[in-house]
Enzyme design. Structure first.
Site, PDB file in Angstrom:
ATOM      1  N   ASP A 162      10.632  19.422  -1.008  1.00  0.00           N
ATOM      2  CA  ASP A 162      10.980  20.381   0.189  1.00  0.00           C
ATOM      3  C   ASP A 162      11.040  21.873  -0.273  1.00  0.00           C
ATOM      4  OD1 ASP A 162      11.669  17.910   1.703  1.00  0.00           O
ATOM      5  OD2 ASP A 162      13.304  17.726   0.523  1.00  0.00           O
ATOM      6  N   HIS A 190      17.676  15.253   2.332  1.00  0.00           N
ATOM      7  CA  HIS A 190      16.160  15.202   2.331  1.00  0.00           C
ATOM      8  C   HIS A 190      15.856  14.486   3.812  1.00  0.00           C
ATOM      9  CE1 HIS A 190      12.009  14.711   1.517  1.00  0.00           C
ATOM     10  NE2 HIS A 190      12.044  13.455   1.607  1.00  0.00           N
TER      11      HIS A 190
HETATM   12  P1  NAD Z   1       4.379   2.468  -1.305  1.00  0.00           P
HETATM   13  O1  NAD Z   1       4.741   1.402  -0.316  1.00  0.00           O
HETATM   14  O2  NAD Z   1       2.882   3.091  -1.536  1.00  0.00           O
HETATM   15  O3  NAD Z   1       4.893   1.995  -2.729  1.00  0.00           O
HETATM   16  C1  NAD Z   1       5.997   1.577  -2.906  1.00  0.00           C
HETATM   17  C2  NAD Z   1       6.247   0.587  -3.902  1.00  0.00           C
HETATM   18  O4  NAD Z   1       7.561   0.126  -4.121  1.00  0.00           O
HETATM   19  C3  NAD Z   1       5.405  -0.936  -3.655  1.00  0.00           C
HETATM   20  O5  NAD Z   1       4.343  -1.131  -4.561  1.00  0.00           O
HETATM   21  C4  NAD Z   1       6.489  -2.004  -3.540  1.00  0.00           C
HETATM   22  O6  NAD Z   1       5.830  -3.318  -4.087  1.00  0.00           O
HETATM   23  C5  NAD Z   1       7.457  -1.446  -4.363  1.00  0.00           C
HETATM   24  N1  NAD Z   1       8.932  -1.829  -4.173  1.00  0.00           N
HETATM   25  C6  NAD Z   1       9.407  -2.307  -2.932  1.00  0.00           C
HETATM   26  N2  NAD Z   1      10.621  -2.562  -3.188  1.00  0.00           N
HETATM   27  C7  NAD Z   1      10.811  -2.542  -4.507  1.00  0.00           C
HETATM   28  C8  NAD Z   1      11.992  -2.907  -5.127  1.00  0.00           C
HETATM   29  N3  NAD Z   1      13.114  -3.403  -4.817  1.00  0.00           N
HETATM   30  N4  NAD Z   1      11.704  -2.788  -6.517  1.00  0.00           N
HETATM   31  C9  NAD Z   1      10.521  -2.295  -7.512  1.00  0.00           C
HETATM   32  N5  NAD Z   1       9.708  -2.143  -6.511  1.00  0.00           N
HETATM   33  C10 NAD Z   1       9.751  -2.103  -5.258  1.00  0.00           C
HETATM   34  O7  NAD Z   1       5.203   3.798  -1.030  1.00  0.00           O
HETATM   35  P2  NAD Z   1       5.250   5.004  -1.669  1.00  0.00           P
HETATM   36  O8  NAD Z   1       4.410   6.048  -0.950  1.00  0.00           O
HETATM   37  O9  NAD Z   1       5.064   5.015  -3.193  1.00  0.00           O
HETATM   38  O10 NAD Z   1       6.745   5.731  -1.394  1.00  0.00           O
HETATM   39  C11 NAD Z   1       8.019   5.141  -1.905  1.00  0.00           C
HETATM   40  C12 NAD Z   1       9.206   5.597  -1.359  1.00  0.00           C
HETATM   41  O11 NAD Z   1       9.129   7.241  -1.798  1.00  0.00           O
HETATM   42  C13 NAD Z   1       9.251   5.499   0.076  1.00  0.00           C
HETATM   43  O12 NAD Z   1      10.524   5.348   0.541  1.00  0.00           O
HETATM   44  C14 NAD Z   1       9.125   6.905   0.543  1.00  0.00           C
HETATM   45  O13 NAD Z   1       9.509   7.394   1.799  1.00  0.00           O
HETATM   46  C15 NAD Z   1       9.692   8.028  -0.599  1.00  0.00           C
HETATM   47  N6  NAD Z   1       9.233   9.214  -0.753  1.00  0.00           N
HETATM   48  C16 NAD Z   1      10.312  10.165  -1.111  1.00  0.00           C
HETATM   49  C17 NAD Z   1       9.904  11.683  -1.124  1.00  0.00           C
HETATM   50  C18 NAD Z   1      10.910  12.497  -1.351  1.00  0.00           C
HETATM   51  O14 NAD Z   1      10.773  13.701  -1.245  1.00  0.00           O
HETATM   52  N7  NAD Z   1      12.156  12.053  -1.562  1.00  0.00           N
HETATM   53  C19 NAD Z   1       8.534  11.809  -0.956  1.00  0.00           C
HETATM   54  C20 NAD Z   1       7.422  11.018  -0.680  1.00  0.00           C
HETATM   55  C21 NAD Z   1       8.108   9.607  -0.577  1.00  0.00           C
HETATM   56  C1  LMR Z   2       8.136  13.395   2.455  1.00  0.00           C
HETATM   57  O1  LMR Z   2       9.230  14.320   2.557  1.00  0.00           O
HETATM   58  O2  LMR Z   2       7.047  13.670   2.388  1.00  0.00           O
HETATM   59  C2  LMR Z   2       8.580  12.057   1.946  1.00  0.00           C
HETATM   60  O3  LMR Z   2      10.342  11.918   2.153  1.00  0.00           O
HETATM   61  C3  LMR Z   2       7.990  11.045   2.917  1.00  0.00           C
HETATM   62  C4  LMR Z   2       8.439  11.094   4.489  1.00  0.00           C
HETATM   63  O4  LMR Z   2       8.842  10.029   4.991  1.00  0.00           O
HETATM   64  O5  LMR Z   2       8.455  12.219   5.009  1.00  0.00           O
END
Ligand code: NAD
Ligand code: LMR
Length: 331
Positions: A162, A190
């Site tokens: 962010d 967030h």
């Molecule tokens: P994705 O679905 O591509 O990958 C997630 C992976 O996590 C998958 O491979 C899945 O098998 C694995 N997984 C699920 N539960 C698990 C567990 N208990 N233990 C270990 N592995 C597990 O998702 P992504 O795009 O990589 O996003 C992951 C997370 O990050 C989401 O919750 C997304 O919303 C979050 N995210 C946060 C931010 C932030 O700024 N804080 C930014 C982007 C994404």
């Molecule tokens: C983001 O900010 O891009 C991540 O937290 C993914 C989402 O759900 O917005």
């Protein structure tokens, strides 16, 4: 080169963010060009996920990274968190179009009870945990509260994406390079209530509102763009942000492990000590400084009535999220 590699666990290592993040860590982007690392890659015990993880390990091998001294690929939390110095908790379900991040609490919240326990049981004595999986503030709260015996100041939630988004928006509007923007704090959650504090942010040496005189743009367009950027990416890509999220993980760990530039600060969700009147114990994003080892909340950042109202709104949302997961927080 130090002989002791840093052990870094990444959950969800076969996911989208994992696929960008692991290669950045192994190349030295997170801990610098002289620091070896060992990656602990954790996935769910599912045939498809473990097969994908093996593919990622093969690709890491095929990079012949000089700093990568080993990989551990596992679905066991005990094995995965054994001796780790950093636990990057990425693995969780991402939201789909039309959802808010807190709608994921029911699915994702419970992941962080077992992971918090396993980090406390197995991590190195200096282990630090950054939660990325959404909703990351409240998931970090769950992990910290389940990690019996660990200092809650070792738990973080990622709001750096962010901050980076906000800096780019301000730089574009002012027609300056993004490196001219400093002191940009994201306050709170967030989520769509986060407050990107443009009043205290600077362009060069000047406060942002002195350079960008367009008050309505700052109050409305700027704040909304930053708050809604994750949703805009999901709408455009059909998938949530991944490479920019991985980049923000690298920035967060670097910011926590290197001294902050004099006078500047950065954003990360930390265990609230009550600073700025925020409820103690919430994982709340504040302006933070680091000396390279320890971090502190920057004190006495001036807040006007508008900022205070925004910060109260995001605090209230975090209180609501905390109430929603009361059953996951040990008494
Ligand atoms: P994705 O679905 O591509 O990958 C997630 C992976 O996590 C998958 O491979 C899945 O098998 C694995 N997984 C699920 N539960 C698990 C567990 N208990 N233990 C270990 N592995 C597990 O998702 P992504 O795009 O990589 O996003 C992951 C997370 O990050 C989401 O919750 C997304 O919303 C979050 N995210 C946060 C931010 C932030 O700024 N804080 C930014 C982007 C994404
Ligand atoms: C983001 O900010 O891009 C991540 O937290 C993914 C989402 O759900 O917005």
């Amino acid at each position: 080169m130090s002989n002791n590699p840093i052990r870094v666990a990444v959950t969800g290592a076969a996911g989208q963010i994992g696929y960008s993040l692991l290669f950045r860590i192994a190349s030295g982007a997170m801990f610098g060009p002289n620091q070896p690392v060992i990656l602990h890659l954790i996935e769910i015990p599912d045939e498809k996920a473990m097969s994908a993880l093996q593919g990622v390990v093969m690709e890491l091998d095929d990079c012949a990274f000089p700093l990568l001294k080993g990989t551990v690929a596992t679905s066991s939390l005990d094995e995965g968190f054994k001796g780790v110095n950093w636990a990057l908790l990425v693995g969780a379900v991402p939201r789909k179009q039309g959802m808010e991040r807190k709608d994921l609490l029911g699915i994702n919240g419970k992941i962080f009870t077992g992971q918090g326990q396993a980090i406390a049981k197995n991590g190195a004595s200096d282990v630090r945990t950054l939660v990325v999986g959404n909703p990351c503030n409240t998931n970090s709260l769950i992990a910290a509260n389940n990690a019996r015996g660990l200092d809650k100041n070792r738990f973080f939630a990622m709001t750096m994406l962010d901050e980076n988004r906000a800096k780019t928006q301000l730089a574009r509007k002012a027609g300056v390079d993004v490196t001219a923007i400093s002191n940009l704090a994201i306050w709170g959650n967030h989520s769509a209530t986060m407050f990107p504090d443009y009043f205290n942010a600077r362009i060069g040496t000047r406060p942002v509102p002195d350079v960008i005189g367009h008050r309505e743009w700052l109050e409305k367009d700027f704040i909304t763009t930053v708050q809604q950027r994750g949703a805009a990416i999901i709408k455009a890509r059909g998938l949530s942000s991944a490479a920019s999220a991985a980049n923000a993980v690298v920035d967060t760990v670097r910011n926590l492990t290197t001294p902050t530039r004099t006078g500047d600060w950065f954003s990360v969700g930390v265990h609230s000590d009550g600073s700025y009147g925020i409820e103690k114990g919430l994982i709340f994003s504040y302006p933070i400084r680091s000396d390279g080892k320890n971090w502190e909340i920057v004190k006495d950042v001036p807040l006007n009535e508008f900022s205070r109202a925004k910060i109260t709104a995001t605090e209230n949302e975090l209180k609501e999220e905390k109430a929603m997961v009361a059953d996951l927080l040990p008494k």
